[in-house]
Design an enzyme around this catalytic site. Structure first.
Site, short mmCIF file in Angstrom:
data_model
loop_
_atom_site.label_atom_id
_atom_site.label_comp_id
_atom_site.label_asym_id
_atom_site.label_seq_id
_atom_site.Cartn_x
_atom_site.Cartn_y
_atom_site.Cartn_z
N ALA A 157 -30.04 -44.86 3.39
CA ALA A 157 -31.32 -44.24 3.72
C ALA A 157 -32.30 -44.40 2.56
O ALA A 157 -32.47 -43.50 1.75
CB ALA A 157 -31.12 -42.77 4.05
N TYR A 161 0.83 -1.19 0.00
CA TYR A 161 0.00 0.00 0.00
C TYR A 161 0.88 1.26 0.00
O TYR A 161 2.10 1.17 -0.07
CB TYR A 161 -0.97 -0.04 1.18
N ARG A 208 -1.21 -16.72 8.80
CA ARG A 208 -1.17 -18.17 9.07
C ARG A 208 -0.79 -18.47 10.51
O ARG A 208 -0.01 -19.40 10.77
CB ARG A 208 -0.24 -18.86 8.10
N CYS A 223 -13.47 -15.17 2.10
CA CYS A 223 -12.94 -13.88 2.56
C CYS A 223 -12.40 -13.08 1.39
O CYS A 223 -13.06 -12.18 0.88
CB CYS A 223 -11.88 -14.11 3.63
N ARG A 226 -8.50 -14.29 9.18
CA ARG A 226 -9.36 -15.34 8.67
C ARG A 226 -9.79 -16.33 9.77
O ARG A 226 -10.95 -16.75 9.79
CB ARG A 226 -8.66 -16.05 7.51
N CYS A 271 -10.12 -22.40 10.52
CA CYS A 271 -9.98 -21.77 9.20
C CYS A 271 -9.16 -22.71 8.34
O CYS A 271 -8.14 -23.24 8.77
CB CYS A 271 -9.26 -20.43 9.35
N GLU A 314 -25.43 -42.15 6.98
CA GLU A 314 -24.24 -42.22 6.13
C GLU A 314 -24.00 -43.68 5.78
O GLU A 314 -23.82 -44.51 6.66
CB GLU A 314 -23.03 -41.64 6.85
#
Length: 660
Positions: free
Chosen positions: A470, A175, A310, A363, A333, A356, A425
């Site tokens: 199912a 920036y 991170r 994001c 995050r 995350c 499942e």
């Protein structure tokens, strides 16, 4: 009683301000918490209050503009100086609420974004990121001083509003202040160019001006990239070799100069837009990689070092703080994924933290698409506060068919609302594609997410029936009020000669290593699944070539977030991985993969011990019509509705269950 994380739970100081713990809310811009008139929105206020409620010791806004004349609005929206009365009123409403949780609150103020966006001013005429045929207009000395004065005005107003301090945005991510500080982007010959001290002059004049206006005890920190990982315009370097933007040694020296100038702390990370995979690191970069870099800065200064990028592994953070490598962690995050991280750590239940997965889909991907930031694993982020879960007015019997991530999210959300939930499942494992998708060496967070869902279902008392298919008759016996079908997708297998050969392996079998993989591997399919599989095989020492029918890899399916795409491209370039685009497979022989140009042309054989097919997935049939005679609502969610990604699967599950 002592906590298992005493370092993270202990207080620290910035100047004379005490922060209750080591959890700092990273200065993330969501694109939705500031109104067009420069005031905080009601949902923006709720966003910050929620993080205070979740236990963060220090809250920070993302970059807010103070410029009303040189770069008005720009990419950040209105200046906070546009409507002082409205800014003060909405800030007071927000800060008053966050005080109840003993949270401190800094506002991050920006001098500008520079050559990262078309039309914005920079220190020199540099190529604009993403539009290299254009250059940024150059600031005059008078414009620089005006911008600095407006930063000081913004800090004065923030202090009046009740903010505890200011973070200066930013000598990071490339920036405007970062462009001044780097010799790569600052070619000026006046007092704001040349030596490192001159290039830092705007940042120095900002802190000295704020201290003069707000008092020596008003804390001022700066977001600082310790290393650029840039080797040229629009070109990062994974290894850090060939650095042109900022070396670590220069980053540490900047810390020393700015500490002497009056800054009270440094919020450090890495990367710029040209090396975006270090600015917003995807899962391919190791968690905690910043520790060694931050440790060098910590050894060089006396003020606190806050570390981002991170840093979502709380045990890594605890150990680093306990051994004096840095002072606090800035979580961006991860606090999207779970705003209660701090609270759960202090309670001694880190296993309850929703991880995350560093996918960048919700994001950064949404923000770059002009949408409010969201979170792939937390559907509430970026939505109105009214979208949060509410207890169900009427308790229902809910059947979920399929234990992949969409089904588990639907079951979890329905159970949280008070419904009686049964999940079927048919295999012996929950997770669906999370199992294969988490098999890569760089996907540990996906495995953690799968474990988190299973723990949540168990704690919520969901009736999970494994190894049970199912059928409509089985489901009818429960007399459900709602049936949610989340049966997922299956890998596509092309009808070509040799597809049944022992040399041919499907992508799921390759990921799960249920079939042997030879040394020379051809991965057919250059979408995200194929490319991540190729990277994983490269990490394991395999010789890999990629075949993709489209003109470019990573060009099919949902858009791949920019940092992830650039990392994969650079990784393949570093490893000299052959990529055959505009090429389709026509056969598999004893020698390898027979391919030909998609538009027609001569065939060739790429020698291979193994050919992995990763050309995509198709929805599994749900047989929804068979359930519609049961007197229940019937929904189809996730990949069986439309094959996409983990974000759409989880958001589907939440959407349906939160309205049942």
């Amino acid at each position: 009683m002592t906590t298992a994380f005493p370092a993270l739970s202990s207080p620290f100081t910035i100047g004379k301000l005490t922060i209750k713990n080591r959890f700092v809310m990273a200065p993330v811009t969501t694109g939705s918490y500031l109104a067009p008139d420069g005031t905080f929105t009601p949902d923006g206020i709720e966003y910050f209050v929620r993080r205070a409620e979740g236990g963060f010791g220090l809250l920070q806004t993302g970059a807010l503009s103070t410029d009303t004349q040189v770069d008005p609005a720009g990419a950040l929206g209105a200046s906070i100086l546009t409507n002082p009365a409205g800014f003060l009123a909405t800030s007071d409403a927000m800060i008053t609420r966050t005080r109840a949780y003993n949270a401190r609150f800094f506002i991050q103020l920006t001098m500008g974004l520079g050559r990262n966006y078309v039309g914005l001013y920079g220190p020199s005429a540099n190529p604009v990121f993403g539009a290299p045929d254009q250059t940024s207009p150059v600031l005059t000395v008078d414009q620089i001083k005006l911008k600095i004065d407006q930063m000081i005005q913004g800090a004065t107003m923030a202090q009046k509003a009740g903010f505890d301090g200011v973070e200066v945005h930013a000598i990071h991510w490339g920036y405007l202040l970062d462009q001044f500080a780097s010799a790569m982007t600052n070619h000026r010959e006046d007092e704001y160019g040349g030596s490192l001290e001159n290039r830092l002059r705007p940042a120095i004049e900002i802190v000295q001006g704020i201290k003069a206006a707000c008092g020596a005890d008003f804390p001022v920190t700066v977001r600082l990239g310790l290393k650029g990982y840039v080797k040229d315009w629009m070109q990062g370097t994974i290894s850090g070799e060939g650095e042109k933007f900022r070396t670590l040694e220069e980053g540490v020296r900047i810390c020393q100069i700015l500490e002497a100038a009056g800054y009270d702390g440094f919020d450090v990370d890495t990367g710029v837009y040209d090396s975006f995979y270090y600015a917003c690191p995807p899962m391919y970069l190791e968690r905690g990689y910043m520790t060694e870099l931050a440790e060098q800065a910590k050894a060089a200064v006396q003020v606190p070092i806050i570390v981002g990028s991170r840093m979502g592994d709380v045990q890594v953070d605890e150990d680093a703080i306990a051994t004096g490598k840095f002072d606090a962690v800035a979580l961006g995050r991860p606090m999207f994924a779970d705003p209660d991280i701090a609270k759960k750590v202090e309670a001694g239940t880190p296993e309850r933290i929703r991880p995350c997965i560093a996918c960048n889909q919700g994001c950064l991907g949404r923000l770059f698409a002009g949408l409010p930031s969201g979170c792939a694993v937390n559907p509430e982020i970026g939505r109105p506060s009214s979208y949060r879960l509410q207890p169900a007015a009427i308790q229902k019997r809910v059947v979920v068919v399929g234990g992949g991530v969409a089904g588990m999210e639907a079951a979890r959300t329905a159970a949280l609302r008070g419904h009686e939930v049964t999940l079927f499942e048919k295999t012996d494992r929950l997770g669906g594609h999370l199992i294969s998708g988490g098999a890569h060496d760089f996907k540990s967070e996906v495995r953690e997410l799968n474990a988190w869902y299973q723990r949540e279902l168990d704690d919520l008392g969901v009736d999970v029936r494994m190894g049970t298919e199912a059928t409509p008759d089985v489901v009818a016996a429960i007399a459900p009020d709602a049936v949610v079908l989340a049966v997922g997708s299956s890998a596509i297998t092309p009808r070509i000669e040799g597809i049944d050969s022992d040399k041919c392996v499907g992508c799921i079998d390759a990921l799960l290593e249920t079939k042997p993989i030879g040394q020379k591997v051809v991965v057919v399919g250059g979408g995200l699944v194929g490319c991540e599989l190729a990277l994983d095989l490269i990490h394991k020492g395999k010789d890999v070539e990629i075949v993709e029918a489209l003109p470019a890899i990573l060009s099919s399916g949902p858009a791949v977030p920019y940092p992830n795409m650039e990392y994969l491209m650079d990784a393949f370039a570093d490893h000299k991985t052959p990529i055959h685009t505009g090429t389709k497979i026509v056969a598999i022989t004893g020698e390898g993969a027979v391919v030909e140009p998609t538009e027609g042309g001569e065939q060739q054989t790429i020698a291979a011990d193994t050919v992995v097919i990763a050309i995509g997935f198709r929805p599994r049939p749900t047989h929804a019509e068979d359930y519609k005679g049961l007197g229940a609502e019937v929904y189809e969610i996730g990949d069986c509705r439309k094959v996409a990604n983990i974000l759409t699967a989880i958001w589907d599950g939440y959407e349906v269950a939160h309205t049942l």
